[in-house]
Design a protein around this motif. Structure first.
Motif, PDB file in Angstrom:
ATOM      1  N   PRO A 147      27.634  50.885  31.082  1.00  0.00           N
ATOM      2  CA  PRO A 147      28.101  49.795  30.226  1.00  0.00           C
ATOM      3  C   PRO A 147      29.604  49.804  30.019  1.00  0.00           C
ATOM      4  CG  PRO A 147      27.161  51.538  28.893  1.00  0.00           C
ATOM      5  CD  PRO A 147      26.925  51.910  30.323  1.00  0.00           C
ATOM      6  N   ASN A 148      30.280  50.826  30.449  1.00  0.00           N
ATOM      7  CA  ASN A 148      31.728  50.898  30.261  1.00  0.00           C
ATOM      8  C   ASN A 148      32.422  50.064  31.346  1.00  0.00           C
ATOM      9  OD1 ASN A 148      34.079  51.744  29.037  1.00  0.00           O
ATOM     10  ND2 ASN A 148      34.327  53.473  30.436  1.00  0.00           N
ATOM     11  N   PRO A 149      33.194  49.013  30.993  1.00  0.00           N
ATOM     12  CA  PRO A 149      33.821  48.169  32.007  1.00  0.00           C
ATOM     13  C   PRO A 149      34.764  48.971  32.888  1.00  0.00           C
ATOM     14  CG  PRO A 149      33.930  47.160  29.824  1.00  0.00           C
ATOM     15  CD  PRO A 149      33.459  48.566  29.641  1.00  0.00           C
ATOM     16  N   ARG A 150      34.913  48.501  34.130  1.00  0.00           N
ATOM     17  CA  ARG A 150      35.799  49.158  35.076  1.00  0.00           C
ATOM     18  C   ARG A 150      37.212  49.215  34.496  1.00  0.00           C
ATOM     19  NH1 ARG A 150      35.452  50.057  40.560  1.00  0.00           N
ATOM     20  NH2 ARG A 150      37.432  50.251  41.668  1.00  0.00           N
ATOM     21  N   GLY A 151      37.806  50.409  34.493  1.00  0.00           N
ATOM     22  CA  GLY A 151      39.163  50.563  33.994  1.00  0.00           C
ATOM     23  C   GLY A 151      39.241  50.923  32.530  1.00  0.00           C
ATOM     24  N   ALA A 152      38.139  50.727  31.772  1.00  0.00           N
ATOM     25  CA  ALA A 152      38.170  51.035  30.342  1.00  0.00           C
ATOM     26  C   ALA A 152      37.732  52.472  30.116  1.00  0.00           C
ATOM     27  CB  ALA A 152      37.265  50.073  29.578  1.00  0.00           C
ATOM     28  N   ARG A 153      38.421  53.388  30.744  1.00  0.00           N
ATOM     29  CA  ARG A 153      38.044  54.788  30.624  1.00  0.00           C
ATOM     30  C   ARG A 153      38.448  55.338  29.268  1.00  0.00           C
ATOM     31  NH1 ARG A 153      39.436  57.443  36.568  1.00  0.00           N
ATOM     32  NH2 ARG A 153      38.062  56.060  37.765  1.00  0.00           N
ATOM     33  N   ARG A 154      37.681  56.306  28.813  1.00  0.00           N
ATOM     34  CA  ARG A 154      37.927  56.912  27.508  1.00  0.00           C
ATOM     35  C   ARG A 154      38.565  58.277  27.679  1.00  0.00           C
ATOM     36  NH1 ARG A 154      37.442  52.859  23.763  1.00  0.00           N
ATOM     37  NH2 ARG A 154      35.564  51.623  24.201  1.00  0.00           N
ATOM     38  N   SER A 155      39.508  58.589  26.815  1.00  0.00           N
ATOM     39  CA  SER A 155      40.145  59.898  26.834  1.00  0.00           C
ATOM     40  C   SER A 155      39.430  60.816  25.854  1.00  0.00           C
ATOM     41  CB  SER A 155      41.618  59.775  26.446  1.00  0.00           C
ATOM     42  OG  SER A 155      41.726  59.403  25.069  1.00  0.00           O
ATOM     43  N   LYS A 156      39.783  62.085  25.899  1.00  0.00           N
ATOM     44  CA  LYS A 156      39.206  63.039  24.949  1.00  0.00           C
ATOM     45  C   LYS A 156      39.580  62.665  23.523  1.00  0.00           C
ATOM     46  CE  LYS A 156      38.638  68.006  24.203  1.00  0.00           C
ATOM     47  NZ  LYS A 156      38.961  69.355  24.732  1.00  0.00           N
ATOM     48  N   ASP A 157      40.810  62.207  23.320  1.00  0.00           N
ATOM     49  CA  ASP A 157      41.215  61.783  21.980  1.00  0.00           C
ATOM     50  C   ASP A 157      40.380  60.600  21.504  1.00  0.00           C
ATOM     51  OD1 ASP A 157      43.141  63.699  21.566  1.00  0.00           O
ATOM     52  OD2 ASP A 157      44.818  62.453  22.245  1.00  0.00           O
ATOM     53  N   ASP A 158      40.065  59.673  22.415  1.00  0.00           N
ATOM     54  CA  ASP A 158      39.212  58.545  22.048  1.00  0.00           C
ATOM     55  C   ASP A 158      37.853  59.032  21.560  1.00  0.00           C
ATOM     56  OD1 ASP A 158      41.129  56.673  22.827  1.00  0.00           O
ATOM     57  OD2 ASP A 158      40.339  56.542  24.872  1.00  0.00           O
ATOM     58  N   VAL A 159      37.303  60.005  22.260  1.00  0.00           N
ATOM     59  CA  VAL A 159      35.981  60.530  21.907  1.00  0.00           C
ATOM     60  C   VAL A 159      36.017  61.201  20.540  1.00  0.00           C
ATOM     61  CG1 VAL A 159      34.204  62.210  22.545  1.00  0.00           C
ATOM     62  CG2 VAL A 159      35.270  60.791  24.315  1.00  0.00           C
ATOM     63  N   VAL A 160      37.031  62.034  20.297  1.00  0.00           N
ATOM     64  CA  VAL A 160      37.125  62.731  19.011  1.00  0.00           C
ATOM     65  C   VAL A 160      37.399  61.741  17.882  1.00  0.00           C
ATOM     66  CG1 VAL A 160      38.369  64.497  17.709  1.00  0.00           C
ATOM     67  CG2 VAL A 160      37.880  64.856  20.133  1.00  0.00           C
ATOM     68  N   ASP A 161      38.273  60.770  18.127  1.00  0.00           N
ATOM     69  CA  ASP A 161      38.551  59.745  17.114  1.00  0.00           C
ATOM     70  C   ASP A 161      37.274  59.004  16.731  1.00  0.00           C
ATOM     71  OD1 ASP A 161      41.245  60.334  17.076  1.00  0.00           O
ATOM     72  OD2 ASP A 161      41.810  58.705  18.435  1.00  0.00           O
ATOM     73  N   ALA A 162      36.518  58.601  17.724  1.00  0.00           N
ATOM     74  CA  ALA A 162      35.288  57.856  17.456  1.00  0.00           C
ATOM     75  C   ALA A 162      34.262  58.722  16.737  1.00  0.00           C
ATOM     76  CB  ALA A 162      34.705  57.332  18.771  1.00  0.00           C
ATOM     77  N   ALA A 163      34.195  59.996  17.090  1.00  0.00           N
ATOM     78  CA  ALA A 163      33.255  60.905  16.432  1.00  0.00           C
ATOM     79  C   ALA A 163      33.602  61.066  14.960  1.00  0.00           C
ATOM     80  CB  ALA A 163      33.265  62.265  17.120  1.00  0.00           C
ATOM     81  N   LEU A 164      34.886  61.140  14.641  1.00  0.00           N
ATOM     82  CA  LEU A 164      35.293  61.285  13.249  1.00  0.00           C
ATOM     83  C   LEU A 164      34.978  60.027  12.449  1.00  0.00           C
ATOM     84  CD1 LEU A 164      36.557  63.246  11.278  1.00  0.00           C
ATOM     85  CD2 LEU A 164      38.815  62.434  11.986  1.00  0.00           C
ATOM     86  N   VAL A 165      35.213  58.875  13.045  1.00  0.00           N
ATOM     87  CA  VAL A 165      34.871  57.613  12.381  1.00  0.00           C
ATOM     88  C   VAL A 165      33.367  57.519  12.157  1.00  0.00           C
ATOM     89  CG1 VAL A 165      34.830  55.102  12.668  1.00  0.00           C
ATOM     90  CG2 VAL A 165      36.905  56.387  13.235  1.00  0.00           C
ATOM     91  N   LEU A 166      32.600  57.901  13.166  1.00  0.00           N
ATOM     92  CA  LEU A 166      31.143  57.852  13.052  1.00  0.00           C
ATOM     93  C   LEU A 166      30.638  58.841  12.016  1.00  0.00           C
ATOM     94  CD1 LEU A 166      28.651  56.462  14.246  1.00  0.00           C
ATOM     95  CD2 LEU A 166      28.548  58.275  15.980  1.00  0.00           C
ATOM     96  N   LEU A 167      31.252  60.016  11.970  1.00  0.00           N
ATOM     97  CA  LEU A 167      30.880  61.000  10.951  1.00  0.00           C
ATOM     98  C   LEU A 167      31.041  60.415   9.559  1.00  0.00           C
ATOM     99  CD1 LEU A 167      30.234  64.001  10.121  1.00  0.00           C
ATOM    100  CD2 LEU A 167      32.718  64.348  10.097  1.00  0.00           C
TER     101      LEU A 167
END
Length: 211
Positions: free
Chosen positions: A6-26
């Motif tokens: 489901p991730n569009p071509r080119g819209a890759r996520r960085s490690k910072d993106d993952v941690v940022d999203a995890a903190l928001v979700l928490l």
């Protein structure tokens, strides 16, 4: 774009993106509902894609813990003695844990597993590079994390109506809060540092050859 990607071509996520999203979700859903599947949905990727950035959920929580703890440090103009610096860092640690839902539980787990370091140790070592600073840092860290963990658990239980009447919030207790037991206990730890170090010094002198 396939259904499995489901991730569009080119819209890759960085490690910072993952941690940022995890903190928001928490903050939004709490630790019990912070799953890799749900985080993947938030980021628009398959859960398996998250493992390019973190090896496990525990490593993800360690990264989240590090993000929570990052601002806990001594700054220009802060006290430069062990006692007052310990109080300053203890307050900052407390504030950071309270700033995030289930923050103390997340950080406690990462500390226990050795996946993140206590910033209290790093801070105190900048002004007192001795084993005594580590003992003080242990006392402050364990106290602050423990008391904040319990406080957040009580708040969650109160929100669900499952807290005992002795700790549940009421209109009366909200309007007239009890004296700040957190500050009193932190001050007690700080006041005990100088006598404790004096006792260590006397014991060392007494054990010295020829004493």
């Amino acid at each position: 774009m396939s259904p499995r990607d489901p991730n569009p071509r080119g819209a890759r996520r960085s490690k910072d993106d993952v941690v940022d999203a995890a903190l928001v979700l928490l903050d939004r859903v709490g630790l019990p509902d912070l799953s890799m599947r749900r985080l993947g949905e938030e980021l628009g990727v398959q859960p398996s894609a998250l493992y390019w950035h973190v090896a496990s959920k525990q490593e993800l929580l360690a990264q989240v813990s590090a993000r929570i703890l990052a601002p806990v440090a001594l700054r220009d103009g802060d006290p430069d003695d062990l006692e007052r610096a310990a109080v300053t860092l203890g307050r900052r640690l407390h504030d950071r844990l309270l700033a995030h839902r289930d923050g103390a539980e997340v950080v406690s787990s990462s500390l226990a597993l050795g996946l993140v370091a206590s910033p209290v140790h790093d801070g105190l070592r900048t002004i007192d590079d001795s084993p005594a600073a580590d003992v003080v840092a242990d006392a402050v860290t364990h106290y602050v994390v423990g008391v904040t963990f319990h406080d957040q658990q009580r708040r969650a239980a109160d929100a669900w109506g499952t807290a005992a009447s002795t700790v549940a919030l009421s209109p009366e207790s909200a309007a007239a809060p009890a004296p700040d037991a957190f500050e009193a206990a932190l001050a007690l730890i700080a006041r005990g540092i100088a006598p404790w170090r004096a006792d260590i010094g006397r014991a060392s002198d007494a054990a010295a050859p020829g004493a």
